[in-house]
Motif scaffolding. Structure first.
Motif, short mmCIF file in Angstrom:
data_model
loop_
_atom_site.label_atom_id
_atom_site.label_comp_id
_atom_site.label_asym_id
_atom_site.label_seq_id
_atom_site.Cartn_x
_atom_site.Cartn_y
_atom_site.Cartn_z
N PHE A 120 -27.98 23.06 65.48
CA PHE A 120 -28.63 23.94 66.43
C PHE A 120 -30.10 24.07 66.08
O PHE A 120 -30.45 24.35 64.93
N ASP A 121 -30.98 23.83 67.07
CA ASP A 121 -32.42 23.94 66.87
C ASP A 121 -32.90 25.26 67.46
O ASP A 121 -32.86 25.45 68.69
N ALA A 122 -33.34 26.16 66.60
CA ALA A 122 -33.72 27.50 67.05
C ALA A 122 -34.90 27.47 68.01
O ALA A 122 -35.09 28.41 68.79
N ALA A 123 -35.70 26.41 67.99
CA ALA A 123 -36.85 26.31 68.90
C ALA A 123 -36.45 25.61 70.20
O ALA A 123 -36.43 26.23 71.27
N ASP A 124 -36.12 24.32 70.12
CA ASP A 124 -35.86 23.54 71.34
C ASP A 124 -34.61 24.00 72.08
O ASP A 124 -34.61 24.11 73.32
N ASP A 125 -33.53 24.29 71.36
CA ASP A 125 -32.30 24.70 72.03
C ASP A 125 -32.43 26.08 72.67
O ASP A 125 -31.90 26.33 73.76
N MET A 126 -33.14 26.98 72.02
CA MET A 126 -33.35 28.30 72.62
C MET A 126 -34.30 28.24 73.80
O MET A 126 -34.14 28.96 74.79
N GLU A 127 -35.28 27.33 73.74
CA GLU A 127 -36.17 27.14 74.90
C GLU A 127 -35.38 26.63 76.09
O GLU A 127 -35.57 27.08 77.23
N LEU A 128 -34.48 25.68 75.83
CA LEU A 128 -33.63 25.16 76.90
C LEU A 128 -32.74 26.27 77.45
O LEU A 128 -32.59 26.41 78.68
N TYR A 129 -32.14 27.05 76.57
CA TYR A 129 -31.29 28.16 76.98
C TYR A 129 -32.04 29.12 77.91
O TYR A 129 -31.55 29.50 78.98
N GLN A 130 -33.22 29.53 77.51
CA GLN A 130 -33.99 30.50 78.29
C GLN A 130 -34.40 29.94 79.65
O GLN A 130 -34.35 30.64 80.67
N THR A 131 -34.75 28.63 79.68
CA THR A 131 -35.13 28.01 80.96
C THR A 131 -33.95 27.96 81.91
O THR A 131 -34.05 28.32 83.10
N MET A 132 -32.79 27.51 81.42
CA MET A 132 -31.62 27.38 82.27
C MET A 132 -31.09 28.75 82.73
O MET A 132 -30.66 28.90 83.87
N MET A 133 -31.15 29.74 81.86
CA MET A 133 -30.69 31.06 82.25
C MET A 133 -31.62 31.68 83.30
O MET A 133 -31.16 32.39 84.21
N SER A 134 -32.91 31.42 83.20
CA SER A 134 -33.84 31.91 84.22
C SER A 134 -33.51 31.31 85.58
O SER A 134 -33.58 31.99 86.61
N LEU A 135 -33.10 30.01 85.58
CA LEU A 135 -32.75 29.36 86.84
C LEU A 135 -31.45 29.91 87.42
O LEU A 135 -31.35 30.20 88.61
N VAL A 136 -30.42 30.05 86.57
CA VAL A 136 -29.12 30.47 87.08
C VAL A 136 -29.16 31.90 87.61
O VAL A 136 -28.42 32.27 88.54
N ARG A 137 -30.00 32.73 87.04
CA ARG A 137 -30.09 34.12 87.50
C ARG A 137 -30.67 34.23 88.90
O ARG A 137 -30.45 35.23 89.59
N THR A 138 -31.42 33.21 89.32
CA THR A 138 -32.02 33.25 90.66
C THR A 138 -31.12 32.65 91.73
O THR A 138 -31.45 32.72 92.92
N MET A 139 -30.00 32.07 91.34
CA MET A 139 -29.09 31.43 92.29
C MET A 139 -28.14 32.46 92.89
O MET A 139 -27.64 33.34 92.21
#
Length: 242
Positions: free
Chosen positions: A81-100
């Protein structure tokens, strides 16, 4: 002075006996049949087998050491688990799913890769195979690969994240006997290692310590499930959302 001459005669090799000819024919037919059966077995293994994960219940400290050893041996750093890249991906995808607001949204193939290039630049050296958004649960599942040697699945919601990386030992690396072994024996007996990192999400990051598990992925030969769901067995390995 007399001249002596000799006549040298040659004889053709004796024609093969009927027994030898029959033996050669049987050998030729046998080799052809063995090759044909190998092809059939490989095809059946591809079509009729379903991969299943088994928890090894290994000690997390041993898993961490094994992961470090794998990386030192050339394995992808995606197994951790990469605390930088994986968390950045997590935050981006969660921002998208919350708007759907209209249920599930799925992409795969070329469309998925276009999406990946736009929304996951930190993962530019990987290839997205599949992504699914479930807006009613604010949940995202995605599967990508790092070359041909590893497949990665991530699934997460507002409170939980897991990342599973399966190493592929069955790729063809120039050794035909080794490749045949993994296709016909290795993936059914010893299987492939799958390293899973789980995290509880709080605020903008991981809350507490990561949980590490190791699974073994083995193909169950002649499962008779046709056609198998190509994503079913890579989702929710830990059973968190049952």
């Amino acid at each position: 002075m007399a001249t002596w001459t000799t006549n040298t005669t040659t004889t053709d090799e004796a024609a093969a006996s009927p027994l030898q000819a029959a033996r050669d024919k049987v050998l030729s037919v046998g080799l052809t049949l063995i090759k044909f059966l190998l092809v059939i077995i490989i095809l059946l293994a591809e079509i009729c087998s379903v991969p299943e994960f088994t928890d090894t219940r290994a000690n997390p400290t041993d898993i961490r050491q094994e992961m470090d050893d794998q990386i030192q041996s050339g394995a992808s750093r995606e197994i951790e688990f990469d605390a930088a890249d994986d968390m950045e991906l997590y935050q981006t995808m969660m921002s998208l799913v919350r708007t759907m607001k209209y249920g599930d949204f799925e992409l795969e193939g070329a469309k998925a890769q276009e999406f990946w290039a736009a929304y996951a630049p930190a993962k530019s050296d990987t290839k997205l195979a599949y992504i699914r958004f479930r807006s009613d649960e604010s949940r995202v599942l995605l599967r990508y690969s790092n070359g041909i040697a590893s497949d990665i699945t991530m699934e997460f919601d507002q409170n939980y994240l897991y990342k599973a990386t399966t190493l592929n030992y069955g790729i063809f690396n120039g050794s035909l006997p080794r490749w045949i072994y993994w296709k016909l024996v290795g993936r059914f007996i010893s299987g492939y290692p799958c390293y899973v990192s789980e995290a509880v999400i709080g605020g903008n990051g991981v809350r507490g310590e990561l949980s590490l598990r190791k699974y073994t992925l083995r193909n169950q030969f002649f499962s008779w499930k046709f056609p198998p769901d190509k994503y079913e067995n890579s989702e929710n390995i830990t059973g968190h959302w049952t």
